[in-house]
Design a protein around this motif. Structure first.
Motif, PDB file in Angstrom:
ATOM      1  N   PHE A  88       0.831  -1.206   0.000  1.00 19.02           N
ATOM      2  CA  PHE A  88       0.000   0.000   0.000  1.00 19.02           C
ATOM      3  C   PHE A  88       0.868   1.259   0.000  1.00 19.02           C
ATOM      4  O   PHE A  88       0.629   2.194  -0.756  1.00 19.02           O
ATOM      5  N   ARG A  89       1.893   1.276   0.833  1.00 23.67           N
ATOM      6  CA  ARG A  89       2.731   2.473   0.952  1.00 23.67           C
ATOM      7  C   ARG A  89       3.719   2.598  -0.207  1.00 23.67           C
ATOM      8  O   ARG A  89       3.977   3.688  -0.691  1.00 23.67           O
ATOM      9  N   ALA A  90       4.266   1.479  -0.641  1.00 18.84           N
ATOM     10  CA  ALA A  90       5.240   1.516  -1.741  1.00 18.84           C
ATOM     11  C   ALA A  90       4.578   1.940  -3.055  1.00 18.84           C
ATOM     12  O   ALA A  90       5.198   2.613  -3.880  1.00 18.84           O
ATOM     13  N   ALA A  91       3.318   1.554  -3.253  1.00 20.71           N
ATOM     14  CA  ALA A  91       2.621   1.873  -4.498  1.00 20.71           C
ATOM     15  C   ALA A  91       1.944   3.235  -4.457  1.00 20.71           C
ATOM     16  O   ALA A  91       1.443   3.697  -5.479  1.00 20.71           O
ATOM     17  N   GLY A  92       1.967   3.894  -3.305  1.00 19.48           N
ATOM     18  CA  GLY A  92       1.293   5.186  -3.166  1.00 19.48           C
ATOM     19  C   GLY A  92       1.918   6.263  -4.045  1.00 19.48           C
ATOM     20  O   GLY A  92       3.138   6.319  -4.215  1.00 19.48           O
ATOM     21  N   GLN A  93       1.075   7.107  -4.596  1.00 20.06           N
ATOM     22  CA  GLN A  93       1.540   8.200  -5.461  1.00 20.06           C
ATOM     23  C   GLN A  93       2.272   9.280  -4.663  1.00 20.06           C
ATOM     24  O   GLN A  93       3.335   9.726  -5.040  1.00 20.06           O
ATOM     25  N   ASP A  94       1.644   9.726  -3.599  1.00 16.59           N
ATOM     26  CA  ASP A  94       2.210  10.814  -2.790  1.00 16.59           C
ATOM     27  C   ASP A  94       2.740  10.246  -1.485  1.00 16.59           C
ATOM     28  O   ASP A  94       1.995  10.073  -0.528  1.00 16.59           O
ATOM     29  N   GLN A  95       4.029   9.964  -1.455  1.00 16.05           N
ATOM     30  CA  GLN A  95       4.613   9.393  -0.242  1.00 16.05           C
ATOM     31  C   GLN A  95       5.029  10.510   0.704  1.00 16.05           C
ATOM     32  O   GLN A  95       5.711  11.452   0.307  1.00 16.05           O
ATOM     33  N   ALA A  96       4.600  10.382   1.930  1.00 18.26           N
ATOM     34  CA  ALA A  96       4.963  11.343   2.968  1.00 18.26           C
ATOM     35  C   ALA A  96       6.420  11.122   3.370  1.00 18.26           C
ATOM     36  O   ALA A  96       6.979  10.045   3.119  1.00 18.26           O
ATOM     37  N   PRO A  97       7.017  12.108   4.021  1.00 18.66           N
ATOM     38  CA  PRO A  97       8.429  11.955   4.424  1.00 18.66           C
ATOM     39  C   PRO A  97       8.685  10.763   5.351  1.00 18.66           C
ATOM     40  O   PRO A  97       9.764  10.188   5.334  1.00 18.66           O
ATOM     41  N   HIS A  98       7.695  10.383   6.134  1.00 14.67           N
ATOM     42  CA  HIS A  98       7.879   9.278   7.082  1.00 14.67           C
ATOM     43  C   HIS A  98       7.583   7.903   6.475  1.00 14.67           C
ATOM     44  O   HIS A  98       7.806   6.884   7.123  1.00 14.67           O
ATOM     45  N   THR A  99       7.118   7.855   5.245  1.00 17.21           N
ATOM     46  CA  THR A  99       6.672   6.603   4.634  1.00 17.21           C
ATOM     47  C   THR A  99       7.774   5.549   4.559  1.00 17.21           C
ATOM     48  O   THR A  99       7.529   4.370   4.818  1.00 17.21           O
ATOM     49  N   ALA A 100       8.980   5.957   4.231  1.00 14.48           N
ATOM     50  CA  ALA A 100      10.087   4.996   4.136  1.00 14.48           C
ATOM     51  C   ALA A 100      10.337   4.313   5.473  1.00 14.48           C
ATOM     52  O   ALA A 100      10.580   3.098   5.530  1.00 14.48           O
ATOM     53  N   ARG A 101      10.238   5.072   6.572  1.00 10.14           N
ATOM     54  CA  ARG A 101      10.422   4.468   7.900  1.00 10.14           C
ATOM     55  C   ARG A 101       9.317   3.459   8.199  1.00 10.14           C
ATOM     56  O   ARG A 101       9.563   2.422   8.803  1.00 10.14           O
ATOM     57  N   VAL A 102       8.098   3.776   7.778  1.00 14.02           N
ATOM     58  CA  VAL A 102       6.969   2.876   8.036  1.00 14.02           C
ATOM     59  C   VAL A 102       7.143   1.586   7.233  1.00 14.02           C
ATOM     60  O   VAL A 102       6.952   0.481   7.757  1.00 14.02           O
ATOM     61  N   ILE A 103       7.522   1.720   5.971  1.00 16.31           N
ATOM     62  CA  ILE A 103       7.769   0.533   5.140  1.00 16.31           C
ATOM     63  C   ILE A 103       8.861  -0.327   5.761  1.00 16.31           C
ATOM     64  O   ILE A 103       8.727  -1.554   5.876  1.00 16.31           O
ATOM     65  N   THR A 104       9.948   0.307   6.186  1.00 17.00           N
ATOM     66  CA  THR A 104      11.054  -0.416   6.816  1.00 17.00           C
ATOM     67  C   THR A 104      10.593  -1.141   8.073  1.00 17.00           C
ATOM     68  O   THR A 104      10.982  -2.288   8.322  1.00 17.00           O
ATOM     69  N   THR A 134       7.843   6.116  17.173  1.00 12.62           N
ATOM     70  CA  THR A 134       8.727   7.045  16.467  1.00 12.62           C
ATOM     71  C   THR A 134       8.019   7.733  15.308  1.00 12.62           C
ATOM     72  O   THR A 134       8.343   8.865  14.976  1.00 12.62           O
ATOM     73  N   VAL A 135       7.054   7.055  14.709  1.00 13.32           N
ATOM     74  CA  VAL A 135       6.337   7.653  13.573  1.00 13.32           C
ATOM     75  C   VAL A 135       5.346   8.709  14.053  1.00 13.32           C
ATOM     76  O   VAL A 135       5.194   9.749  13.428  1.00 13.32           O
ATOM     77  N   SER A 136       4.700   8.453  15.195  1.00 14.04           N
ATOM     78  CA  SER A 136       3.658   9.372  15.649  1.00 14.04           C
ATOM     79  C   SER A 136       4.206  10.573  16.388  1.00 14.04           C
ATOM     80  O   SER A 136       3.516  11.573  16.538  1.00 14.04           O
ATOM     81  N   SER A 137       5.444  10.501  16.873  1.00  7.54           N
ATOM     82  CA  SER A 137       6.005  11.653  17.580  1.00  7.54           C
ATOM     83  C   SER A 137       6.940  12.418  16.656  1.00  7.54           C
ATOM     84  O   SER A 137       7.573  11.843  15.788  1.00  7.54           O
ATOM     85  N   PRO A 138       7.032  13.737  16.850  1.00  2.80           N
ATOM     86  CA  PRO A 138       7.948  14.514  16.015  1.00  2.80           C
ATOM     87  C   PRO A 138       9.392  14.075  16.254  1.00  2.80           C
ATOM     88  O   PRO A 138       9.702  13.564  17.325  1.00  2.80           O
ATOM     89  N   PRO A 139      10.249  14.273  15.284  1.00  7.84           N
ATOM     90  CA  PRO A 139      11.649  13.884  15.461  1.00  7.84           C
ATOM     91  C   PRO A 139      12.271  14.575  16.676  1.00  7.84           C
ATOM     92  O   PRO A 139      11.854  15.647  17.081  1.00  7.84           O
ATOM     93  N   MET A 140      13.269  13.946  17.260  1.00  2.68           N
ATOM     94  CA  MET A 140      13.910  14.442  18.476  1.00  2.68           C
ATOM     95  C   MET A 140      14.479  15.847  18.302  1.00  2.68           C
ATOM     96  O   MET A 140      14.371  16.677  19.186  1.00  2.68           O
ATOM     97  N   ARG A 141      15.091  16.139  17.173  1.00  3.19           N
ATOM     98  CA  ARG A 141      15.665  17.469  16.967  1.00  3.19           C
ATOM     99  C   ARG A 141      14.583  18.537  16.976  1.00  3.19           C
ATOM    100  O   ARG A 141      14.765  19.611  17.525  1.00  3.19           O
ATOM    101  N   LEU A 142      13.446  18.201  16.355  1.00  7.94           N
ATOM    102  CA  LEU A 142      12.345  19.140  16.332  1.00  7.94           C
ATOM    103  C   LEU A 142      11.820  19.371  17.737  1.00  7.94           C
ATOM    104  O   LEU A 142      11.559  20.502  18.136  1.00  7.94           O
ATOM    105  N   GLN A 143      11.684  18.309  18.521  1.00  6.66           N
ATOM    106  CA  GLN A 143      11.234  18.459  19.907  1.00  6.66           C
ATOM    107  C   GLN A 143      12.218  19.297  20.709  1.00  6.66           C
ATOM    108  O   GLN A 143      11.816  20.160  21.487  1.00  6.66           O
ATOM    109  N   ALA A 144      13.508  19.057  20.529  1.00 10.19           N
ATOM    110  CA  ALA A 144      14.521  19.820  21.257  1.00 10.19           C
ATOM    111  C   ALA A 144      14.476  21.292  20.853  1.00 10.19           C
ATOM    112  O   ALA A 144      14.564  22.180  21.703  1.00 10.19           O
ATOM    113  N   ALA A 145      14.326  21.549  19.560  1.00 17.04           N
ATOM    114  CA  ALA A 145      14.261  22.936  19.091  1.00 17.04           C
ATOM    115  C   ALA A 145      13.036  23.642  19.665  1.00 17.04           C
ATOM    116  O   ALA A 145      13.107  24.805  20.071  1.00 17.04           O
TER     117      ALA A 145
END
Length: 193
Positions: free
Chosen positions: A61-77, A150-161
């Motif tokens: 479902f995610r690999a065939a999606g037209q508009d992949q979000a930035p987090h999609t690769a992590r979800v597939i992995t 990890t997918v549902s929370s913002p990245p650590m750098r963003l949280q720290a900033a």
């Protein structure tokens, strides 16, 4: 089905819960309520096929999606990483089914010394294979639970900033009247040579 971090985290969590449920159904050798029987183990192998198929479908479902979000690769992995332990659990249950069939075939020989030793070895293999299936299902579920966090929370750098931007020191204001901003003369004596 949308491809947001929240929906992907929920999909990861739901799949993890499926593996947790499969783990709770595993036979337990010394428990008469959950003892390993050929039908029970065969049913569990069959039921384990569904979450494994679901893993493949989630990836597709995610690999065939037209508009992949930035987090999609992590979800597939994350979904792909759960395939190996799920496969190990199915393989371990296959070993249990094999040993149960052997025990059934040799039931009439149980009083013969050689057959008794082989039957005891089969029981040990069953215990080890069930422990392996339990550990593998645990690994699959834990990796998916961790990935959902990890997918549902913002990245650590963003949280720290974000935390630094709300607690930053105030900017210096203009100097107050009567206070000189030039450097004050030094009170130190300069010694010559």
């Amino acid at each position: 089905m949308d491809n947001t971090p929240i929906s992907d985290a929920l999909a990861l969590r739901a799949t993890a819960s499926t593996f947790d449920a499969q783990r709770r159904k595993l036979p337990v050798p010394d428990d008469p309520q959950r003892s390993p029987g050929a039908v029970t183990v065969a049913r569990q192998i069959s039921e384990l096929g569904k979450p494994m198929t679901d893993l493949g479908n989630e990836i597709l479902f995610r690999a065939a999606g037209q508009d992949q979000a930035p987090h999609t690769a992590r979800v597939i992995t994350s979904f792909a990483a759960a395939i190996a332990p799920a496969d190990e659990a199915a393989s371990a249950l296959g070993a249990v089914a094999h040993q149960l069939a052997f025990l059934s075939q040799t039931e009439h020989l149980r009083d013969q010394p050689d057959a008794g030793d082989a039957r005891q070895a089969a029981l040990r293999v069953i215990e080890e294979a069930l422990a392996s299936a339990d550990a593998s299902l645990h690994d699959a579920a834990n990796s998916l639970h961790a990935a959902s966090a990890t997918v549902s929370s913002p990245p650590m750098r963003l949280q720290a900033a974000r935390s630094q931007s709300t607690t930053a020191a105030p900017a210096p204001g203009p100097p107050t009247a009567g206070v000189s901003t030039s450097a004050a003369p030094s009170d130190r004596a300069v010694r010559g040579r």
